[in-house]
Design a protein around this motif. Sequence first.
Motif, PDB file in Angstrom:
ATOM      1  N   ASP A  92       3.399-102.365  40.824  1.00 31.01           N
ATOM      2  CA  ASP A  92       3.541-103.649  41.542  1.00 31.01           C
ATOM      3  C   ASP A  92       4.774-104.290  40.970  1.00 31.01           C
ATOM      4  OD1 ASP A  92       3.246-105.696  43.794  1.00 31.01           O
ATOM      5  OD2 ASP A  92       2.319-106.876  41.977  1.00 31.01           O
ATOM      6  N   ARG A  93       4.717-104.442  39.645  1.00 33.72           N
ATOM      7  CA  ARG A  93       5.623-105.238  38.893  1.00 33.72           C
ATOM      8  C   ARG A  93       6.949-104.464  38.796  1.00 33.72           C
ATOM      9  NH1 ARG A  93       2.766-109.881  38.966  1.00 33.72           N
ATOM     10  NH2 ARG A  93       2.590-110.671  36.839  1.00 33.72           N
ATOM     11  N   LEU A  94       6.909-103.105  38.846  1.00 33.32           N
ATOM     12  CA  LEU A  94       8.172-102.440  39.223  1.00 33.32           C
ATOM     13  C   LEU A  94       8.815-102.512  40.284  1.00 33.32           C
ATOM     14  CD1 LEU A  94       9.725-100.193  37.974  1.00 33.32           C
ATOM     15  CD2 LEU A  94       8.496 -98.307  39.042  1.00 33.32           C
ATOM     16  N   ARG A  95       8.070-102.733  41.498  1.00 33.83           N
ATOM     17  CA  ARG A  95       8.557-102.912  42.650  1.00 33.83           C
ATOM     18  C   ARG A  95       9.371-104.544  42.840  1.00 33.83           C
ATOM     19  NH1 ARG A  95       4.222 -99.608  44.273  1.00 33.83           N
ATOM     20  NH2 ARG A  95       2.493-101.409  44.158  1.00 33.83           N
ATOM     21  N   ILE A  96       8.618-105.192  42.227  1.00 25.68           N
ATOM     22  CA  ILE A  96       9.262-106.630  42.241  1.00 25.68           C
ATOM     23  C   ILE A  96      10.421-106.585  41.483  1.00 25.68           C
ATOM     24  CG2 ILE A  96       9.114-109.043  40.805  1.00 25.68           C
ATOM     25  CD1 ILE A  96       5.930-108.568  41.325  1.00 25.68           C
ATOM     26  N   GLY A  97      10.476-105.820  40.263  1.00 31.14           N
ATOM     27  CA  GLY A  97      12.300-105.658  39.586  1.00 31.14           C
ATOM     28  C   GLY A  97      12.901-104.858  40.739  1.00 31.14           C
ATOM     29  N   MET A  98      12.343-103.872  41.198  1.00 33.23           N
ATOM     30  CA  MET A  98      13.559-103.529  42.453  1.00 33.23           C
ATOM     31  C   MET A  98      13.909-104.225  43.553  1.00 33.23           C
ATOM     32  SD  MET A  98      14.005-100.483  41.430  1.00 33.23           S
ATOM     33  CE  MET A  98      15.029 -99.759  42.748  1.00 33.23           C
ATOM     34  N   ALA A  99      13.190-105.088  43.855  1.00 32.05           N
ATOM     35  CA  ALA A  99      13.620-106.354  44.787  1.00 32.05           C
ATOM     36  C   ALA A  99      14.820-107.072  44.358  1.00 32.05           C
ATOM     37  CB  ALA A  99      12.510-107.049  45.219  1.00 32.05           C
ATOM     38  N   HIS A 100      14.786-107.338  42.854  1.00 33.57           N
ATOM     39  CA  HIS A 100      15.854-108.221  42.196  1.00 33.57           C
ATOM     40  C   HIS A 100      16.988-107.131  42.047  1.00 33.57           C
ATOM     41  CE1 HIS A 100      12.220-110.398  41.027  1.00 33.57           C
ATOM     42  NE2 HIS A 100      13.389-111.452  40.613  1.00 33.57           N
ATOM     43  N   VAL A 101      16.838-105.959  42.069  1.00 32.17           N
ATOM     44  CA  VAL A 101      18.067-105.044  42.065  1.00 32.17           C
ATOM     45  C   VAL A 101      18.523-105.145  43.265  1.00 32.17           C
ATOM     46  CG1 VAL A 101      18.678-102.714  41.887  1.00 32.17           C
ATOM     47  CG2 VAL A 101      16.998-103.368  40.270  1.00 32.17           C
ATOM     48  N   ARG A 102      17.957-104.718  44.451  1.00 27.18           N
ATOM     49  CA  ARG A 102      18.348-104.939  45.815  1.00 27.18           C
ATOM     50  C   ARG A 102      19.262-106.248  46.252  1.00 27.18           C
ATOM     51  NH1 ARG A 102      13.540-102.347  46.462  1.00 27.18           N
ATOM     52  NH2 ARG A 102      12.330-104.142  47.304  1.00 27.18           N
ATOM     53  N   ILE A 103      18.689-107.289  45.767  1.00 28.77           N
ATOM     54  CA  ILE A 103      19.517-108.411  46.123  1.00 28.77           C
ATOM     55  C   ILE A 103      20.779-108.710  45.125  1.00 28.77           C
ATOM     56  CG2 ILE A 103      17.665-109.653  47.151  1.00 28.77           C
ATOM     57  CD1 ILE A 103      17.800-111.346  44.783  1.00 28.77           C
TER      58      ILE A 103
END
Length: 178
Positions: A92-103
Amino acid sequence: MEKMSWNVKEEQIVDDLVTLLCITTEECQLLQSLQSDAEAITARMVDEYYDRLLAHEMTREFITDLDALKRTLAQWFVKLFCGNYDKNYALDRLRIGMAHVRIGLPVRYPLAMFDVLDRYGVEVAEKKGPEAVIAFRKVLALDVATFTQAYDNTQLNHLKDLVGGSETLARRLLTDKY
């Protein structure tokens, strides 16, 4: 010779991090007992966090729906005290990091803000003593590690694409060992 750590991929990365940090059952219980204390200071923490980001011109461009971002940060902070830091937590925390990468958010900005999270988390943890502070910092380290892993994965994948799909070559380029 390929490094063994390079063979850890995908979901195995979070298994590796969870194992490395050795968060004990006792530490999980200790942190979970503090979750309501974390909820009690969340508004103060969120305000300081976003006041600082909004005061910085370069980070303001990434703040679109402030109310939603504040709610998300509050939930994220309280979850640091959930008491369950397994593979699903780390994913879940990795997915949050990926959301930051995507923006397109440069990694320096969220990492620079971890001092706010650390300070407030320690404020909560100190209520149960030094063992709780150590436990909190382990969980925060897991979050920092999964967050930065999201950026690392993206950088490696982009470089791998540029060099024709060779992960080994991409890693060698990243480490200047070519």
